[in-house]
Design a protein around this motif. Structure first.
Motif: not given
Ligand code: ADQ
Length: 478
Positions: A148-156, A181-191
């Motif tokens: 979710l963090g990744e998609f929200l950041r993607g929406q600005g 695994r990599t996609q999930i870890l990366r996405a978590l770092f948008r929090f």
């Protein structure tokens, strides 16, 4: 006006939809999380976003949107049966749930599940983005919503965003099996903040980051880790969840509950009562517990007729085949043990397969001499804490699995066991049975102090203030 609001996002809304005679009605749920979050919502305008539960789509959507929870506004995310199959039953509960509980052999890594997970996380992001602004604080809960963090950041969206994982985070050798695994870890770092239940989960997560995201720099300081990735900062820390201690403690002292406790004890005719309370889930270690119980009567023959196990099981995820198999296995073992050892005056196991109302649950906790809480892995385990909070006369012994998150906090008063070691669990039961009242009181007093202090309000306060002060925000806003 949307300034400074608090947005909580979880897979489920804190309500259930029930069919009444005139169509669907909304019932609020009264879990610890809901209670803990009320004060947060008092201080600022709040939204709770999530799936409202099964029911006729349009009617339910209108019902939820028009409902006014006193604390916050509920916003439904409507999911189709296909979404629920791929995202909830599939990716969340047939991949992440078993894998994160170290049970990789139970995973079904169906690639279509990933597509559904991505698409439903996007749906949640679309709904959240409608109410979020720069001053919002967004708190995302659990393994269903790791993207979710990744998609929200993607929406600005640049608000402060935190994520809390209620379940364990697995060691690197297990996590690496996950194709995504990599996609999930990366996405978590948008929090801005990632919170875990225990320091063990935090450690496991950091090992995975070191292995799969070598570009992320990690600096540890005083229990927290500051991770820098592409100029953005994420803080990582453990926040062990608690319960509403006062609710259990106060109820347990009420005369009606005290009378019910006496009644239950009377029904058991002086036998020591061992209590087990679990969702019917393979992570809760039910078959293992039953085998240990069987072992008890073979090894410690003098305990026959002296103890009874009251095992309360709430049905769960019944549309998943592995859960249906578990129900059969559990019931077969119970009838085997009752058949092997029981007699007309004594039933070794009393089995209750339904959800029990809170007052009855507190009375059962209060009446028990021993609680047997033996998950094979658990993020925290609230049952272990609820038992302590209900033990107002401080005479119960808590036997607790080393693999429950709560063992990190309750290790000083509980008898810790390896749930796979049936002999050791039987020994612990015998030890608890024979424990004198001074030692019981001493241990339970320590446990109650810990559970009272680390309660759910403190957990909520800790996480929210940490998130609000997260300095990652300035890096993101730049
Ligand atoms: P759960 O896996 O659901 O939660 P747990 O923490 O034990 O596990 O909570 C279960 C809750 O259900 C308890 O409040 C208990 O009282 C209630 N319950 C169980 N059986 C019941 C019955 N028959 N009748 C009525 N109530 C019953 C997930 C993680 C945990 C983590 C929590 C909170 O898996 O590790 O502790 O979230 O973060």
């Amino acid at each position: 006006m949307k300034t400074g609001n608090m947005i909580l996002v979880s897979n489920r809304l804190p309500t259930t939809v029930e069919m009444g005679p005139r169509g669907p009605v909304l019932k609020p749920s009264s879990g610890g999380l809901v209670t803990a979050l009320r004060p947060v919502f008092k201080a600022r305008k709040g939204y709770w976003i999530g799936w409202p539960g099964e029911g006729p789509g349009e009617e339910v959507e209108k019902l939820v949107a028009g409902s006014s929870d006193s604390a916050c506004q509920l916003i439904p995310v409507m999911l189709t049966p296909g979404d629920l199959r791929g995202f909830y039953t599939g990716f969340s509960n047939e991949i992440v749930w078993p894998l994160f509980h170290d049970l990789q052999a139970r995973c079904n890594f169906d690639p279509t599940y990933w597509k559904a997970y991505v698409s439903v996380n996007r749906k949640f992001a679309d709904v959240t983005a409608r109410v979020a602004d720069h001053d919002s604080v967004v708190w995302v809960h659990d393994y269903h919503l790791m993207l979710l963090g990744e998609f929200l950041r993607g929406q600005g969206i640049r608000s402060r965003m935190g994520f809390f994982l209620h379940i364990p985070f697995p060691p690197v050798d297990i996590f690496e099996k996950l194709p995504w695994r990599t996609q999930i870890l990366r996405a978590l770092f948008r929090f801005d903040v990632i919170g875990f239940q225990t320091t063990r989960d935090q450690r496991n997560f950091l090992s995975c980051v070191r292995r799969f995201l070598p570009d992320v720099s990690l600096q540890r300081h005083d229990g927290e880790t500051r991770a820098t990735s592409g100029g953005q900062v994420t803080l990582i820390r453990s926040f062990p969840i608690g319960i509403d201690f006062d609710e259990f403690n106060t109820h347990a002292q009420q005369p009606e509950i005290a009378a019910r406790v006496a009644e239950i004890r009377d029904d058991m005719r002086g036998r020591q009562i061992i209590i087990g309370v679990d969702r019917l889930d393979y992570t809760k270690g039910l078959p293992e517990r039953l085998r240990a119980f069987q072992h008890l009567f073979t090894t410690y023959k003098h305990l026959r007729r002296q103890v009874s196990l009251v095992q309360i099981v709430v049905p769960s995820r019944e549309n998943i085949p592995k859960y249906r198999e578990l129900k059969l296995e559990t019931e077969m073992l119970i009838s085997q043990i009752n058949g092997q050892f029981g007699d007309p005056g004594w039933m070794p196991i009393h089995y209750i397969h339904r959800s029990v109302q809170r007052p009855e649950l507190i009375a059962l906790y209060g009446a028990a001499d021993i609680a047997l809480v033996t998950p094979i892995k658990d993020g925290m385990n609230l049952v272990s804490k609820e038992f302590c909070a209900s033990q107002v006369d401080e005479r119960g012994v808590l036997i607790l699995s080393e693999f429950a998150g709560s063992a990190e906090q309750l290790n000083h008063g509980a008898v810790l066991v390896n749930p796979y070691d049936f002999g050791a669990v039987a020994d612990a039961l015998n030890l608890a049975f024979c424990m004198d009242s001074d030692e019981r009181t001493q241990r339970m007093r320590k446990l109650r102090r810990r559970v009272r202090n680390a309660n759910v309000f403190r957990w909520c306060d800790d996480f929210c203030s940490y998130l609000e002060n997260a300095y990652g925000r300035s890096a993101r806003a730049a």
